[in-house]
Design an enzyme around this catalytic site. Structure first.
Site, PDB file in Angstrom:
ATOM      1  N   GLU A   1     -60.921  -8.022 -28.171  1.00  0.00           N
ATOM      2  CA  GLU A   1     -60.582  -7.171 -29.308  1.00  0.00           C
ATOM      3  C   GLU A   1     -59.722  -7.963 -30.299  1.00  0.00           C
ATOM      4  OE1 GLU A   1     -60.708  -2.760 -28.084  1.00  0.00           O
ATOM      5  OE2 GLU A   1     -58.794  -3.533 -27.416  1.00  0.00           O
TER       6      GLU A   1
ATOM      7  N   LYS B   1     -56.509   6.343 -26.658  1.00  0.00           N
ATOM      8  CA  LYS B   1     -55.118   6.089 -27.053  1.00  0.00           C
ATOM      9  C   LYS B   1     -54.288   7.376 -26.859  1.00  0.00           C
ATOM     10  CE  LYS B   1     -56.915   2.470 -29.925  1.00  0.00           C
ATOM     11  NZ  LYS B   1     -56.722   1.560 -31.030  1.00  0.00           N
TER      12      LYS B   1
ATOM     13  N   GLY C   1     -58.685  -0.580 -35.450  1.00  0.00           N
ATOM     14  CA  GLY C   1     -58.237   0.539 -36.276  1.00  0.00           C
ATOM     15  C   GLY C   1     -58.186   0.226 -37.763  1.00  0.00           C
TER      16      GLY C   1
ATOM     17  N   ASN D   1     -61.565   4.291 -25.690  1.00  0.00           N
ATOM     18  CA  ASN D   1     -60.113   4.286 -25.512  1.00  0.00           C
ATOM     19  C   ASN D   1     -59.544   5.354 -26.438  1.00  0.00           C
ATOM     20  OD1 ASN D   1     -57.390   3.734 -25.434  1.00  0.00           O
ATOM     21  ND2 ASN D   1     -57.527   1.758 -26.494  1.00  0.00           N
TER      22      ASN D   1
ATOM     23  N   GLU E   1     -52.055  -3.024 -28.288  1.00  0.00           N
ATOM     24  CA  GLU E   1     -50.936  -2.127 -28.629  1.00  0.00           C
ATOM     25  C   GLU E   1     -49.866  -2.159 -27.539  1.00  0.00           C
ATOM     26  OE1 GLU E   1     -53.383   1.311 -29.361  1.00  0.00           O
ATOM     27  OE2 GLU E   1     -54.239   0.267 -31.084  1.00  0.00           O
TER      28      GLU E   1
ATOM     29  N   SER F   1     -62.947  -1.520 -34.264  1.00  0.00           N
ATOM     30  CA  SER F   1     -63.741  -0.805 -35.275  1.00  0.00           C
ATOM     31  C   SER F   1     -65.239  -0.808 -34.981  1.00  0.00           C
ATOM     32  CB  SER F   1     -63.459  -1.360 -36.674  1.00  0.00           C
ATOM     33  OG  SER F   1     -62.085  -1.168 -37.009  1.00  0.00           O
TER      34      SER F   1
ATOM     35  N   HIS G   1     -53.885  -3.977 -23.403  1.00  0.00           N
ATOM     36  CA  HIS G   1     -54.376  -3.665 -24.747  1.00  0.00           C
ATOM     37  C   HIS G   1     -53.383  -4.222 -25.778  1.00  0.00           C
ATOM     38  CE1 HIS G   1     -55.331  -1.351 -28.345  1.00  0.00           C
ATOM     39  NE2 HIS G   1     -56.540  -1.231 -27.832  1.00  0.00           N
TER      40      HIS G   1
END
Ligand code: PGA
Length: 258
Positions: A169, A11, A175, A9, A99, A215, A97
């Site tokens: 996730e 992003k 991150g 991904n 985010e 991560s 996702h």
């Protein structure tokens, strides 16, 4: 046996020139997906066409989008339809996702509409689920993830269910450099598979890939991928360089052939 899926991904990174250079670099390291491993990279919308074109030098490399809209057309400024993605050779799409949930108000309801729309257009939906740090600390992570899976897949037919990919996730691991331990990942992946077998049946649940994200990197991929219910990874930061993405693919190849 489920093929492992090693998905990246990107992003909001990598413009057209960088995307082209990335695939040129990657194709110098690998020319095809190893046996038992499927490959997927998800660039930004404006890099999708160049990614589809340049990724064709790597056999078994798929290109996915990071989002789509659930309507077929109309007054939705800034949005993209499923058929616009499949028209240019995109085969997968990330949905929900964390985010998107955090910054763009996506809910289990919109995740569900998008998942069904992706399936209608023959796109593989990669449905992202995962708990916040507070939810893990308060021991509600299983109920949170169960709700995300159940509502996200509501009314997805039995015949379509096995095409869906789930990405677990944990938000606290995205991150942050902190990953779920292999035990934590396996425990949640097993839980998700059990829930899928209740929603559908055991045979279908056994076919659905459940990726780990948060991560994942060259240092921890082998161990995470060795868990029996971890069927691949959704990799952010470590997918941005061809060298580290290729190293994770290598770890997957060893796992697939072990
Ligand atoms: P990360 O991102 O690997 O950089 O933690 C994963 C993701 O958000 O999909």
């Amino acid at each position: 046996m489920r093929n492992l899926l090693i998905a990246g991904n990107w992003k909001m990174n990598q413009n057209n020139a960088e995307t082209k250079a990335y695939f040129e670099g990657l194709s110098e390291i690998i020319s095809e997906a190893p046996a038992g491993v499927e490959l997927l990279l998800c660039p930004v919308y404006t890099s999708l066409a160049v990614a589809v074109e340049t990724a064709s030098s790597i056999t078994g490399m798929h290109i996915g989008a990071q989002n789509l809209h659930f309507e077929d057309k109309g007054a939705y400024t800034g949005e993209i339809t499923a058929s616009m993605l499949s028209e240019i050779g995109v085969s997968h799409v990330l949905i929900g996702h964390s985010e998107r949930r955090q910054y763009f108000n996506e809910t289990d309801g919109t995740v569900n509409l998008k998942t069904k729309k992706a399936l209608d257009a023959n796109l593989v939906p990669v449905v992202c689920v995962g708990e916040l740090l507070d939810e893990r600390k308060s021991d509600t992570h299983f109920s949170v993830v169960k709700k995300q899976v159940t509502e996200g897949l509501k009314d997805v037919s039995l015949s379509n269910a096995s095409k869906v990919v789930i990405a677990y996730e944990p938000v606290w691991a995205i991150g942050t450099g902190e990953t779920a331990s292999p035990d934590q990942a396996q425990e949640m992946h097993k839980f998700i598979r059990t829930e899928l077998s209740k929603l559908y049946n055991e045979e279908t649940a056994d076919k659905i890939r459940i990726l780990y994200g948060g991560s994942m990197n060259t240092g921890n991929a082998a161990e995470l991928l060795s868990c029996s219910d971890v069927d691949g990874g959704l990799i952010g930061g470590a997918s941005l360089k061809p060298e580290s993405y290729a190293e994770i693919i290598d770890a997957a190849a060893k796992q697939a052939n072990s």
